[in-house]
Write an enzyme that holds these catalytic residues in place. Structure first.
Site, PDB file in Angstrom:
ATOM      1  N   GLU A 838       0.832  -1.201   0.000  1.00 60.83           N
ATOM      2  CA  GLU A 838       0.000   0.000   0.000  1.00 60.83           C
ATOM      3  C   GLU A 838       0.867   1.251   0.000  1.00 60.83           C
ATOM      4  O   GLU A 838       0.690   2.138  -0.831  1.00 60.83           O
ATOM      5  CB  GLU A 838      -0.928  -0.017   1.211  1.00 60.83           C
ATOM      6  CG  GLU A 838      -1.862   1.180   1.251  1.00 60.83           C
ATOM      7  CD  GLU A 838      -2.844   1.137   2.411  1.00 60.83           C
ATOM      8  OE1 GLU A 838      -3.421   2.183   2.732  1.00 60.83           O
ATOM      9  OE2 GLU A 838      -3.029   0.051   3.005  1.00 60.83           O
ATOM     10  N   ARG A 916      -7.278   2.439  14.622  1.00 60.29           N
ATOM     11  CA  ARG A 916      -8.187   1.300  14.396  1.00 60.29           C
ATOM     12  C   ARG A 916      -8.065   0.278  15.517  1.00 60.29           C
ATOM     13  O   ARG A 916      -9.066  -0.327  15.917  1.00 60.29           O
ATOM     14  CB  ARG A 916      -7.942   0.648  13.034  1.00 60.29           C
ATOM     15  CG  ARG A 916      -8.992  -0.423  12.721  1.00 60.29           C
ATOM     16  CD  ARG A 916      -8.876  -0.956  11.318  1.00 60.29           C
ATOM     17  NE  ARG A 916      -9.556  -0.156  10.320  1.00 60.29           N
ATOM     18  CZ  ARG A 916     -10.799  -0.362   9.903  1.00 60.29           C
ATOM     19  NH1 ARG A 916     -11.535  -1.302  10.466  1.00 60.29           N
ATOM     20  NH2 ARG A 916     -11.329   0.372   8.956  1.00 60.29           N
ATOM     21  N   GLU A1304     -10.684  -8.404   5.281  1.00 57.00           N
ATOM     22  CA  GLU A1304     -10.022  -8.359   6.581  1.00 57.00           C
ATOM     23  C   GLU A1304     -10.793  -9.006   7.733  1.00 57.00           C
ATOM     24  O   GLU A1304     -10.180  -9.587   8.638  1.00 57.00           O
ATOM     25  CB  GLU A1304      -9.706  -6.901   6.937  1.00 57.00           C
ATOM     26  CG  GLU A1304      -8.665  -6.273   6.040  1.00 57.00           C
ATOM     27  CD  GLU A1304      -8.536  -4.775   6.249  1.00 57.00           C
ATOM     28  OE1 GLU A1304      -7.481  -4.336   6.722  1.00 57.00           O
ATOM     29  OE2 GLU A1304      -9.504  -4.049   5.948  1.00 57.00           O
TER      30      GLU A1304
END
Length: 1368
Positions: A838, A916, A1304
């Site tokens: 990413e 997160r 995920e």
């Protein structure tokens, strides 16, 4: 002493050059001299056969597997076997036939049944590993005269790794070729026709669905599939029963006489292929330092990874005297050149045919060889090579020593001498061989009656892994005066010293004693003195390794006593439950089942269609970045990397690099045309380190050369002088030195935690600390970029292996000082990403663009596996400190939590990952009062980055740890505590989000019914009562995963759709296909939108000049966003077509498209989508950061060996709510793959860095930087029973076609296996009288499992709550 007389006068100089040939896929190829430095893989890829992949370069992943065929003149038949092309020297296959994946089938001429079966069974996701699996299976079939068994199929795939699928569909695809009974077999592979339902387990037609049509026009199909498949015959060794197109062995090679070879390679390398022993001896006399090779499985790795330079290689494959194997009256005579596969075949035959008392040592070798490397390595590695390498962890050398084997040695004059194996190993990698001597043969004597030989091995991973500790043990019992006493003994260990080590004190102690409890206790005491490891011993794990030496001997004692049962009882006073110590692991074939509802919408949405690229991937025709054809003037880049964790750069000397052959240029920070500062969020990194390095592996510069290998070596020759500075090498260091990234403190609050703690409402308050280990992405395709300029440097184009083409575009434009509009990045597909591509791929492209731009030549950079792992970052390790208040019923009242993650030397995405983790720190539990503080730690490691779950799994794992502790405090089951605290519709989370459409309870109840948890618990308890040294554990764990990027601006997506006049549709969108099936799902959405077949839609490459400003393909949200963007574009086009469609009846969509074109209707549209109703304010700590949640739960049952820490997962049962799945087959594949990847995180994969816990590793350096030392799950690690169900009847109102994200959310469900392991350990500890809570860090490796199973063997070595060291 003896001698071998020379058969004739001989001189290497007399060898005449001959035509050097090999056949590749039936094509005759003549090889020139000068290529001795090349591997077969390099040659194949250079001639355009790029289906064979470079995954690791050390024979550890199987991506480079090809089949070799050669004619054996002794057996008078053709032999076929699989090899690793990345290790095989090119000239070692001279005179042979090489078959690659391209040679067995392709789309134009038809797929081979092996390819067809894998494609239709959904066995290829990213596809990078696929050709290797195909060739391993193909080689097995070509070498089998009868259909192989299921066990043989799974064994043949042991040397192949897959990071995407979870292996289940691969096994199912190949199981159709297995022999199960004497039933008739069909002649050809089953094919899909007539539109019948495709079984997701097998890819074959399946009648197990029940169809019903809803009134809204969508069809619903309930599907439950397991191992229903059509058998396929493959009984002919030449493959003729399959296809008339099967490649036969070239007749020329049948008739061709093998000749000796004298060849050369780069850098003065000499390659010889002698045909007689005397030839070998003469060469050895001339070149005393020459290396003898057969498979090159050790020498090749030494030359590449250890940079050792051997100038002369002697290939002894065709020397008959070294390849002889004969069965004699007193034992086996084994030539040093005999390959391990051949040895194993002969040993199995001996075991089957000889007297049982004579074959105890043979049985031990059979069992040890079963777990020795992968099939491809065993096919070429030699007995003598393994012996003479003298590895301290050789699996076979302890057995040679213990079995009393003798080694026959010959010198260059033909003189023979014999030495015992136990006297042959002199020190680390040193053996009793002179420069003028070679190992000729090995003699393995038969065992006598009542002589027992046993093998032992414990590794991080059971299959294809080097040992942590291994052993060979032999005992000879004789009856004297009615007592059975030890007459002879040999106890040898590997992995505890620089050399395979005998235990002489223990051996002497055993002689003359009765085989009883007293002997056992005395022997264990003596062993502790015999085998001692220093605290700083290389390899670490000192307590564990020492415990294994004792456990192995105890197992041996029990095994011998069990062997003697019926003759005399040697187990008096020992309970029957202790016999579990003798049970060796045997894995039955695994099985899987899938249960879901097909909600079909339109022509394609909802159907279990195969991956659009699957047929390209199984034939090797799918192109990845490194496969892209390059211009002739392309240069290759090698990175100059820091070797210090923190230091000032004093000087850089590039003189040695500049003088290296093929060198074209070196580029440092001063050469960067634009800005040298880069970064994912803030500019806190440099393209090339200018004055200071802050981690090992930081890029200092780049060298370009004419070949990849020359660039790699030239970069290593750049000498950098440093002044070392203090380094921060762990989270604890960061806390100690207050080392944090600036402005990264985060805070969330709900209720009043302090008041709750002080009010007396809490019956109990516990405090603790949880360490969470990191994880390497281990995508099979390493980072790769090809960059070139156009119009004299006015434009820059690149093809990159990245999840974020826009980020590559941005980095390169910034570094070259160009506008974004002049930089284009394209990505066709990735060989896996998982978050690792990413952001961390962009700095690699930035490094490569500098020489390309300045030299105006294409530059290609593909990282070697060890470099990739060293520099590109991993999953963040975390440290969590909690304080939890709860009542006696188990109701949670208050949680105070501190979270720290290890960011490394730059911020990258670490703050978002911490956020997160904080969002998910409640998992699925109602907690009225919550306070969470988080900080991002700055350390001197390469920057850690995104990885599947993005911090969520770490937060949830910490939560589940304290839940397990609460259960122990209250003497309740963790499942009861979990269920008692579930959130539900209307629950307000600690960040202010109110739950809607919560399906947690439905998921949990369905799983409970599916796995019958109460029964599973009872059966595990019963097993544990009957087995002292093997224990089973069970666990059920839920999950809730928020879907959306937590940065609001990233929740946008664009797409471009073109309709052509032939009725076909081209779709471009901003998402990247990396095996997750994104393109397939998007194509299904477009096909249903236009009511056309899926085959009429084509998804083109992802390109920044087609769809601009795209967010990375991440956060599991890509199908939601890009699917909606494509639907938006399709809807626009349909609205334009509608007036034309209403005017006339058109027989096809093609007719309608042409009619619209004739009416000048625009058949192209740009679609756009933004995720609605998401926001979050970190100032107030409240908002709705997620669009919705994916709920799931998993049950797991495991079995552990408490004496060694070995474990296997018996059952995994998963239920996930995915709404109405866009493609249930792809979603099932994502669930299985995520679970197995998660299993690696919680139980197998351990990163070991040079830190305070691992002082035997150079500070800041990564020890686990390749498949040899870092172990992802293999096929042998998947659950024996693997069940996946999708919750039915729960449409998601928040997304396109009522679906839910899948990438995920399932990952964390593998923690069910972790807590099942802990449950099993608890049973073992209870047997030892230990009932209190104990810590268990992830990964729960054999070391952590064994040391947690505290018993009489570990007690002298460590405390009952000993915590093995972990890099955090």
């Amino acid at each position: 002493m003896g001698s071998i007389q020379s058969e004739q006068e001989f001189s290497v100089d007399d060898w005449k050059s001959t035509e050097i040939i090999l056949y590749v896929n039936g094509v005759r190829r003549v090889l020139p001299d000068g290529l001795a430095h090349l591997t077969l893989l390099q040659y194949l890829r250079d001639i355009g056969l790029t289906g064979t992949k470079l995954g690791c370069g050390e024979g550890g992943c199987g991506a480079c597997t090809v089949m070799v065929s050669y004619y054996d003149p002794h057996l008078k038949k053709t032999a076929h076997y699989a090899i690793n092309a990345c290790l095989a020297p090119l000239y070692s296959v001279e005179g042979m036939h090489i078959i690659t994946v391209e040679g067995i089938g392709n789309r134009r001429h038809g797929l081979h049944p092996v390819q067809e079966s894998l494609a239709e069974a959904h066995g290829s996701q990213c596809g990078f590993c696929t050709p290797g699996f195909i060739m391993s299976m193909y080689a097995l079939l070509r070498s089998s005269e009868m259909p192989p068994s299921e066990e043989q199929i799974e064994e043949s795939l042991g040397g192949n790794l897959c990071r995407c699928t979870g292996y289940r569909p691969i096994i199912d695809a190949f199981r159709v070729f297995a022999k199960t009974d004497d039933a008739m077999y069909t002649k050809s592979s089953a094919s899909i026709s007539g539109g019948g339902f495709v079984c997701p387990s097998t890819g074959k037609p399946c009648s197990c669905g029940e169809n019903a049509v809803n009134h809204n026009g969508t069809s619903t199909e309930l599907v439950t599939c397991s191992n229903i498949y059509q058998r396929v015959s493959y009984s002919d060794i030449d493959g003729s029963s399959y296809s008339e197109k099967e490649l036969i062995f070239p007749p020329e090679l049948l008739l061709r006489k093998i000749v000796p070879l004298s060849l050369s390679g780069f850098g003065g390398l000499k390659w010889y292929r002698p045909l007689r022993l005397q030839h070998v001896l003469d060469l050895k006399l001339r070149y005393p330092d020459a290396k003898l090779v057969i498979g090159n499985t050790e020498v090749g790795i030494e030359m590449k990874l250890k940079n050792l330079q051997y100038r002369v290689l002697i290939c002894i494959t065709n020397v008959p005297e070294l390849n002889a194997l004969s069965v004699k009256d007193n034992g086996l005579e084994i030539g040093a050149g005999v390959r391990l596969t051949v040895l194993l075949q002969v040993l199995k035959k001996v075991v089957a045919e000889c007297d049982s008392h004579a074959i105890s040592s043979c049985k031990a070798f059979v069992e040890q060889l079963k777990w020795f490397a992968g099939k491809q390595i065993r096919n070429v590695a030699s007995v003598g090579g393994n012996i003479c390498t003298a590895s301290p962890i050789s699996d076979l050398n302890p057995l040679w020593m213990a079995s009393g084997a003798k080694f026959c040695i010959v010198d260059c004059k033909g003189n023979l001498r014999t030495t015992l194996a136990k006297d042959f190993f002199l020190g680390y990698r040193k053996v009793d061989l002179g420069h003028n001597e070679i190992l000729l043969s090995i003699f393995l004597p038969w065992t006598r009656p009542f002589e027992f030989v046993k093998e032992f091995k414990q590794a991080h991973r059971r299959e294809d892994d080097i040992a942590i500790v291994n052993a060979g043990m032999r005992i000879f019992l004789e009856e004297k005066g009615g007592e059975w006493a030890v007459s002879d003994a040999s106890i040898v260990y590997g992995g505890v010293a620089p050399v395979s080590l005998s235990a002489p004190g223990t051996e002497r102690f055993l002689i003359g004693k009765s085989w009883d409890q007293e002997l056992l206790e005395g022997a264990l005491e003596t062993l502790r003195k015999d085998i001692s490891l220093r605290e700083d011993a290389p390899g670490g794990m000192v307590e564990f390794r020492t415990s294994l030496t004792l456990s192995f001997f105890f197992k041996f004692f029990m095994w011998v006593a069990h062997q003697m049962e019926g003759k005399v009882s040697l187990l008096k006073g020992l309970p029957l439950s202790h016999l579990s110590a003798t049970q060796s692991y045997h894995r039955p074939p695994s099985s899987g089942s899938q249960n879901y509802e097909v909600e079909k919408s339109g022509t394609a949405v909802g159907i279990p269609a195969v991956h659009l690229s699957s047929r390209l991937q199984v034939t090797g025709e799918a192109e990845y970045t490194d496969d892209t054809p390059t211009p002739l003037n392309t240069l290759h880049a090698g990175l100059i990397l820091s070797r210090k964790a923190h230091a000032r750069i004093l000087s850089i000397d590039d003189s040695a690099a500049r003088s290296f052959p093929g060198f074209k240029g070196i580029f440092l920070s001063k050469d960067v045309p634009g800005s040298n500062s880069i970064g994912a969020i803030i500019y806190d990194e440099e393209v090339f380190a200018s004055t200071t390095v802050t981690c090992v592996g930081q890029v200092i510069g780049v060298v370009v050369a004419d070949t990849h290998e020359n660039a790699r070596i030239a970069a290593l020759k750049v000498h950098v002088e440093y002044e070392e500075l203090p380094a921060v090498l762990s989270i604890r260091d960061a806390l100690k030195f207050n080392s944090f990234h600036p402005k990264t403190e985060r805070f969330m609050r709900k209720g009043d935690v302090e008041y709750c703690f002080q009010s007396g409402a809490c019956d109990k308050i516990i405090e603790g600390e949880v360490q969470v280990g990191g994880q390497e992405h281990f995508y099979l395709e390493p980072h790769s970029t090809l960059v070139w300029t156009m119009d004299g440097g006015n434009e820059v184009h690149m093809i990159s292996s990245t999840q974020a083409p826009q980020k590559h575009q941005k980095y390169v434009a910034h570094v070259l000082d160009l506008p974004l509009s002049k930089v284009v990045c394209k990505t066709k597909r990735l060989g896996g990403g998982f978050g690792g591509k990413e952001t961390r791929s962009a700095f690699i492209a930035a490094a490569a663009c500098v020489p390309s731009y300045l030299l105006k030549q294409p530059v290609k950079i593909t990282l070697d596996r060890d470099i990739d792992m060293m520099i590109s970052g991993q999953r963040h390790s975390f440290l969590g400190r909690y304080k939890l208040g709860f009542n006696n019923q188990g109701k949670f009242l208050a949680l105070d939590l501190e979270l720290y993650n290890n960011a490394g030397n730059s911020l990258d995405l670490s703050l978002a990952i911490l956020e997160r983790a904080m969002f998910h720190s409640d998992n699925v539990y109602e907690i009225p009062n919550v306070r969470i503080r988080g900080r991002v730690c700055y350390t001197n490691f390469p920057s850690n980055t995104a990885f599947r779950g993005f911090g969520g799994p770490q937060g949830m794992l910490i939560a589940e740890n304290w839940i397990q502790r609460v259960a122990m405090e209250l003497s309740k089951s963790p499942e009861e505590i979990r269920e008692f605290n579930f959130q539900s519709d209307g629950s307000v989370l600690h960040y202010g989000h109110k739950l809607q459409h919560c399906t947690l309870r439905q998921v949990w109840d369905e799983l409970n019914a599916s796995c019958d948890f109460f029964k599973a618990r009872e059966e595990a308890n019963k097993f544990n009562m009957q087995n002292r040294w093997r224990k089973r554990g069970v666990a059920m764990v839920p999950t809730k995963f928020g879907i959306s990027f937590t940065a609001k601006f990233m929740n946008q997506a664009g797409a471009l759709v073109h309709v052509y006049t032939d009725g076909t549709v081209l779709v471009n969108h901003g998402g990247v296909e990396m095996g997750q099936g994104l393109h397939t799902k998007v194509a299904q959405i477009a096909a249903s939108a236009f009511n056309i077949p899926l085959s009429s839609v084509f998804i083109s490459e992802t390109s920044t000049d087609k769809v601009p400003n795209s967010s990375p393909t991440a956060a599991s949200a890509s199908s939601d966003m890009y699917g909606a963007a494509v639907l938006d574009a399709c809807t626009q086009i349909k609205s334009r077509m509608e007036p034309i469609a209403l005017k006339h009846v058109h027989n096809s969509f093609a007719e309608l498209a042409l009619a619209c074109y004739m009416e000048r209707i625009d058949l192209s549209a740009h679609g756009f989508f933004i995720t609605p109703d998401i926001h979050f304010d970190f100032e107030t700590g409240t908002g709705s950061p997620f669009s919705y949640y994916t709920y799931g739960a998993a049950f797991s049952e495991v079995e552990i060996d408490t004496l060694t820490g070995d474990f296997h997962t018996r059952v995994a049962d998963i239920v996930l709510d995915l709404g109405h799945s866009l493609n249930p087959a792809i979603d099932v594949g994502q669930i299985e793959g995520a679970f197995v990847q998660g299993l690696g995180w919680v139980a197998l994969e351990e990163l070991k860095w040079g830190d305070d816990n691992h002082k035997w590793i150079k500070p800041g350096s990564l020890y686990t930087c390749g498949p040899g030392s870092y172990k992802i799950p293999s096929l042998n690690d998947i659950p024996l029973k693997f069940k996946v169900s999708l919750l039915k009847g729960v449409p998601n109102p928040r997304t396109i076609h009522s679906s839910k994200a899948v990438g995920e959310p399932p990952f964390f469900l593998a923690s069910a296996a972790f807590f099942a392991i802990k449950d099993a350990i608890l049973a073992a500890r209870q047997d030892a009288g230990l009932n209190e809570w104990f810590p268990l860090d992830n990964p729960a490796t054999p070391e952590r499992i064994r040391m947690a199973c505290a018993d009489e063997f570990t007690k002298p070595l460590a405390s009952v709550n000993f915590r093995p060291k972990l890099s955090v």
